[in-house]
Design a protein around this motif. Structure first.
Motif, PDB file in Angstrom:
ATOM      1  N   GLY A  95       0.791  -1.300  -0.189  1.00 24.71           N
ATOM      2  CA  GLY A  95       0.047  -0.070   0.247  1.00 24.71           C
ATOM      3  C   GLY A  95       0.663   1.216  -0.099  1.00 24.71           C
ATOM      4  N   ARG A  96       2.171   1.339  -0.263  1.00 24.78           N
ATOM      5  CA  ARG A  96       2.883   2.408  -0.250  1.00 24.78           C
ATOM      6  C   ARG A  96       4.053   2.220  -1.499  1.00 24.78           C
ATOM      7  NH1 ARG A  96      -0.257   3.240   2.451  1.00 24.78           N
ATOM      8  NH2 ARG A  96      -0.649   4.275   4.436  1.00 24.78           N
ATOM      9  N   PRO A  97       3.526   2.563  -2.539  1.00 26.52           N
ATOM     10  CA  PRO A  97       4.311   2.335  -3.671  1.00 26.52           C
ATOM     11  C   PRO A  97       5.440   3.384  -3.899  1.00 26.52           C
ATOM     12  CG  PRO A  97       2.262   3.416  -4.271  1.00 26.52           C
ATOM     13  CD  PRO A  97       2.018   2.625  -3.128  1.00 26.52           C
ATOM     14  N   GLY A  98       6.707   3.075  -3.833  1.00 29.99           N
ATOM     15  CA  GLY A  98       7.859   3.984  -3.791  1.00 29.99           C
ATOM     16  C   GLY A  98       8.465   3.782  -2.528  1.00 29.99           C
ATOM     17  N   ALA A  99       8.073   2.960  -1.531  1.00 30.22           N
ATOM     18  CA  ALA A  99       8.858   2.887  -0.381  1.00 30.22           C
ATOM     19  C   ALA A  99       9.629   1.330  -0.475  1.00 30.22           C
ATOM     20  CB  ALA A  99       7.586   2.527   0.566  1.00 30.22           C
ATOM     21  N   ALA A 100      10.042   1.043  -1.512  1.00 31.24           N
ATOM     22  CA  ALA A 100      10.929   0.077  -1.915  1.00 31.24           C
ATOM     23  C   ALA A 100      12.037  -0.034  -0.920  1.00 31.24           C
ATOM     24  CB  ALA A 100      11.439   0.048  -3.201  1.00 31.24           C
ATOM     25  N   ARG A 101      12.674   1.070  -0.699  1.00 34.81           N
ATOM     26  CA  ARG A 101      13.732   1.189   0.356  1.00 34.81           C
ATOM     27  C   ARG A 101      13.267   0.727   1.634  1.00 34.81           C
ATOM     28  NH1 ARG A 101      18.169   5.865  -0.943  1.00 34.81           N
ATOM     29  NH2 ARG A 101      19.773   4.724  -0.265  1.00 34.81           N
ATOM     30  N   ALA A 102      12.036   1.170   2.134  1.00 35.37           N
ATOM     31  CA  ALA A 102      11.734   0.725   3.472  1.00 35.37           C
ATOM     32  C   ALA A 102      11.477  -0.781   3.507  1.00 35.37           C
ATOM     33  CB  ALA A 102      10.506   1.627   3.643  1.00 35.37           C
ATOM     34  N   VAL A 103      11.110  -1.105   2.387  1.00 30.68           N
ATOM     35  CA  VAL A 103      10.730  -2.578   2.321  1.00 30.68           C
ATOM     36  C   VAL A 103      11.912  -3.412   2.699  1.00 30.68           C
ATOM     37  CG1 VAL A 103      10.119  -4.560   0.763  1.00 30.68           C
ATOM     38  CG2 VAL A 103       8.964  -2.469   0.869  1.00 30.68           C
ATOM     39  N   GLY A 104      13.065  -2.880   1.919  1.00 29.53           N
ATOM     40  CA  GLY A 104      14.322  -3.618   2.123  1.00 29.53           C
ATOM     41  C   GLY A 104      14.984  -3.765   3.718  1.00 29.53           C
ATOM     42  N   PHE A 105      14.577  -2.492   4.333  1.00 31.26           N
ATOM     43  CA  PHE A 105      14.866  -2.409   5.736  1.00 31.26           C
ATOM     44  C   PHE A 105      14.124  -3.502   6.324  1.00 31.26           C
ATOM     45  CE2 PHE A 105      15.410  -0.447   9.787  1.00 31.26           C
ATOM     46  CZ  PHE A 105      16.499   0.254   9.562  1.00 31.26           C
ATOM     47  N   PHE A 106      12.900  -3.806   6.236  1.00 27.62           N
ATOM     48  CA  PHE A 106      11.976  -4.576   6.851  1.00 27.62           C
ATOM     49  C   PHE A 106      12.677  -5.888   6.640  1.00 27.62           C
ATOM     50  CE2 PHE A 106       8.411  -1.497   5.820  1.00 27.62           C
ATOM     51  CZ  PHE A 106       8.837  -0.726   6.865  1.00 27.62           C
ATOM     52  N   MET A 107      12.898  -6.399   5.411  1.00 23.46           N
ATOM     53  CA  MET A 107      13.682  -7.524   5.325  1.00 23.46           C
ATOM     54  C   MET A 107      14.645  -7.739   6.239  1.00 23.46           C
ATOM     55  SD  MET A 107      11.785  -9.056   3.114  1.00 23.46           S
ATOM     56  CE  MET A 107      10.262  -8.155   4.075  1.00 23.46           C
ATOM     57  N   LYS A 108      15.754  -6.913   6.160  1.00 29.38           N
ATOM     58  CA  LYS A 108      16.860  -6.972   6.898  1.00 29.38           C
ATOM     59  C   LYS A 108      16.449  -7.053   8.480  1.00 29.38           C
ATOM     60  CE  LYS A 108      19.392  -3.407   8.110  1.00 29.38           C
ATOM     61  NZ  LYS A 108      20.209  -2.352   8.456  1.00 29.38           N
ATOM     62  N   THR A 109      15.510  -6.333   9.039  1.00 34.31           N
ATOM     63  CA  THR A 109      15.212  -6.604  10.335  1.00 34.31           C
ATOM     64  C   THR A 109      14.123  -7.547  10.650  1.00 34.31           C
ATOM     65  OG1 THR A 109      13.887  -4.782  10.173  1.00 34.31           O
ATOM     66  CG2 THR A 109      16.097  -4.153  10.622  1.00 34.31           C
ATOM     67  N   ASN A 110      13.584  -8.461   9.545  1.00 33.63           N
ATOM     68  CA  ASN A 110      12.413  -9.053   9.463  1.00 33.63           C
ATOM     69  C   ASN A 110      12.601 -10.076  10.927  1.00 33.63           C
ATOM     70  OD1 ASN A 110      14.425 -10.926   8.684  1.00 33.63           O
ATOM     71  ND2 ASN A 110      12.813 -12.150   7.651  1.00 33.63           N
ATOM     72  N   PRO A 111      11.550 -10.149  11.616  1.00 37.47           N
ATOM     73  CA  PRO A 111      11.624 -10.675  12.773  1.00 37.47           C
ATOM     74  C   PRO A 111      10.881 -12.009  12.678  1.00 37.47           C
ATOM     75  CG  PRO A 111       9.843  -9.265  13.100  1.00 37.47           C
ATOM     76  CD  PRO A 111      10.457  -9.072  11.680  1.00 37.47           C
ATOM     77  N   TYR A 112      10.312 -12.189  11.437  1.00 38.70           N
ATOM     78  CA  TYR A 112       9.784 -13.448  11.032  1.00 38.70           C
ATOM     79  C   TYR A 112      10.653 -14.265   9.856  1.00 38.70           C
ATOM     80  CZ  TYR A 112       5.875 -10.806  12.786  1.00 38.70           C
ATOM     81  OH  TYR A 112       5.244  -9.887  13.581  1.00 38.70           O
ATOM     82  N   ALA A 113      11.758 -14.454  10.210  1.00 32.62           N
ATOM     83  CA  ALA A 113      12.964 -14.949   9.227  1.00 32.62           C
ATOM     84  C   ALA A 113      12.097 -16.332   8.305  1.00 32.62           C
ATOM     85  CB  ALA A 113      13.903 -15.349   9.771  1.00 32.62           C
ATOM     86  N   PRO A 114      11.733 -17.495   9.053  1.00 28.66           N
ATOM     87  CA  PRO A 114      11.360 -18.652   8.555  1.00 28.66           C
ATOM     88  C   PRO A 114       9.867 -18.370   7.688  1.00 28.66           C
ATOM     89  CG  PRO A 114      11.090 -18.820  10.723  1.00 28.66           C
ATOM     90  CD  PRO A 114      11.412 -17.591  10.604  1.00 28.66           C
ATOM     91  N   LYS A 115       9.134 -17.316   8.132  1.00 33.43           N
ATOM     92  CA  LYS A 115       7.688 -17.062   7.633  1.00 33.43           C
ATOM     93  C   LYS A 115       7.829 -16.222   6.414  1.00 33.43           C
ATOM     94  CE  LYS A 115       5.541 -17.212  12.212  1.00 33.43           C
ATOM     95  NZ  LYS A 115       5.433 -16.393  13.508  1.00 33.43           N
ATOM     96  N   VAL A 116       8.749 -15.195   6.642  1.00 36.41           N
ATOM     97  CA  VAL A 116       8.891 -14.290   5.415  1.00 36.41           C
ATOM     98  C   VAL A 116      10.003 -14.659   4.663  1.00 36.41           C
ATOM     99  CG1 VAL A 116       9.339 -11.836   4.750  1.00 36.41           C
ATOM    100  CG2 VAL A 116       8.053 -12.412   6.708  1.00 36.41           C
ATOM    101  N   PRO A 117       9.668 -15.235   3.492  1.00 35.26           N
ATOM    102  CA  PRO A 117      10.818 -15.673   2.465  1.00 35.26           C
ATOM    103  C   PRO A 117      11.533 -14.335   1.766  1.00 35.26           C
ATOM    104  CG  PRO A 117       8.667 -15.841   1.154  1.00 35.26           C
ATOM    105  CD  PRO A 117       8.315 -15.181   2.518  1.00 35.26           C
ATOM    106  N   CYS A 118      12.274 -13.651   2.734  1.00 37.77           N
ATOM    107  CA  CYS A 118      12.817 -12.456   2.186  1.00 37.77           C
ATOM    108  C   CYS A 118      13.859 -12.703   0.918  1.00 37.77           C
ATOM    109  CB  CYS A 118      13.707 -11.806   3.394  1.00 37.77           C
ATOM    110  SG  CYS A 118      14.760 -13.040   4.256  1.00 37.77           S
ATOM    111  N   HIS A 119      14.240 -14.035   0.776  1.00 38.43           N
ATOM    112  CA  HIS A 119      15.233 -14.320  -0.143  1.00 38.43           C
ATOM    113  C   HIS A 119      14.547 -14.317  -1.702  1.00 38.43           C
ATOM    114  CE1 HIS A 119      13.154 -18.176   1.029  1.00 38.43           C
ATOM    115  NE2 HIS A 119      13.513 -18.467  -0.276  1.00 38.43           N
ATOM    116  N   ARG A 120      13.159 -14.367  -1.660  1.00 43.37           N
ATOM    117  CA  ARG A 120      12.440 -14.267  -2.829  1.00 43.37           C
ATOM    118  C   ARG A 120      12.251 -12.805  -3.171  1.00 43.37           C
ATOM    119  NH1 ARG A 120       7.868 -18.528  -1.073  1.00 43.37           N
ATOM    120  NH2 ARG A 120       9.294 -20.558  -1.160  1.00 43.37           N
ATOM    121  N   VAL A 121      12.737 -11.717  -2.467  1.00 46.67           N
ATOM    122  CA  VAL A 121      12.947 -10.459  -2.946  1.00 46.67           C
ATOM    123  C   VAL A 121      14.008  -9.947  -3.691  1.00 46.67           C
ATOM    124  CG1 VAL A 121      12.237  -8.173  -2.191  1.00 46.67           C
ATOM    125  CG2 VAL A 121      11.123 -10.185  -0.953  1.00 46.67           C
ATOM    126  N   VAL A 122      13.906  -9.426  -4.928  1.00 43.80           N
ATOM    127  CA  VAL A 122      15.176  -9.056  -5.608  1.00 43.80           C
ATOM    128  C   VAL A 122      14.942  -7.668  -6.186  1.00 43.80           C
ATOM    129  CG1 VAL A 122      15.673 -11.452  -6.200  1.00 43.80           C
ATOM    130  CG2 VAL A 122      14.299  -9.869  -7.651  1.00 43.80           C
TER     131      VAL A 122
END
Length: 107
Positions: free
Chosen positions: A34-61
DNA sequence: AAACTGACTTCTC
DNA sequence: GGAGAAGCCAGTT
């Protein structure tokens, strides 16, 4: 870090929707959240993602299909290995956009 | 509250 | 398509 903001929840929720063998971009994920343009922030969430196994951050490129950071052990090497193992096609070290790129739009 | 930082994206050369 | 610069968003200090 238990500061779960609404945006964070949306991003993680969208990331969990990524099917196996497919990848998405930070920008697309941000858009789904819901926040187009916030790609940078998204990357930050992946880095600090508390749901490592739940969130497949490796599928984000990146938008170009190039793999970027990866907090987990092994770094980008591990990330690429995981994607290849799931069936993601690679071209010249980058994800084959148009084939393994997932769009959460139709869902 | 202000400033800095970062796993991004897009434009131009 | 690669290298450089500017713009964006949210979180952290």
């Amino acid at each position: 870090m238990e500061k779960e903001t609404a945006f964070r929840g949306e991003v993680y929720k969208a990331a969990r929707r990524i099917p196996k063998g497919k990848v998405t971009t930070y920008g697309e994920l941000a858009r789904l959240a819901g926040r187009p343009g916030a790609a940078r922030a998204v990357g930050f969430f992946m880095k600090t993602n508390p749901y490592a196994p739940k969130v497949p951050c490796h599928r984000v490129v990146a938008s170009t299909g190039a793999l970027t950071g990866y907090s987990a052990r092994g770094g980008l090497k591990r990330k690429r290995a995981l994607l290849v193992r799931e069936g993601v096609k690679f071209e010249g070290g980058r994800v084959d956009m148009g084939t393994s790129l997932w769009k959460g739009n139709g869902n």
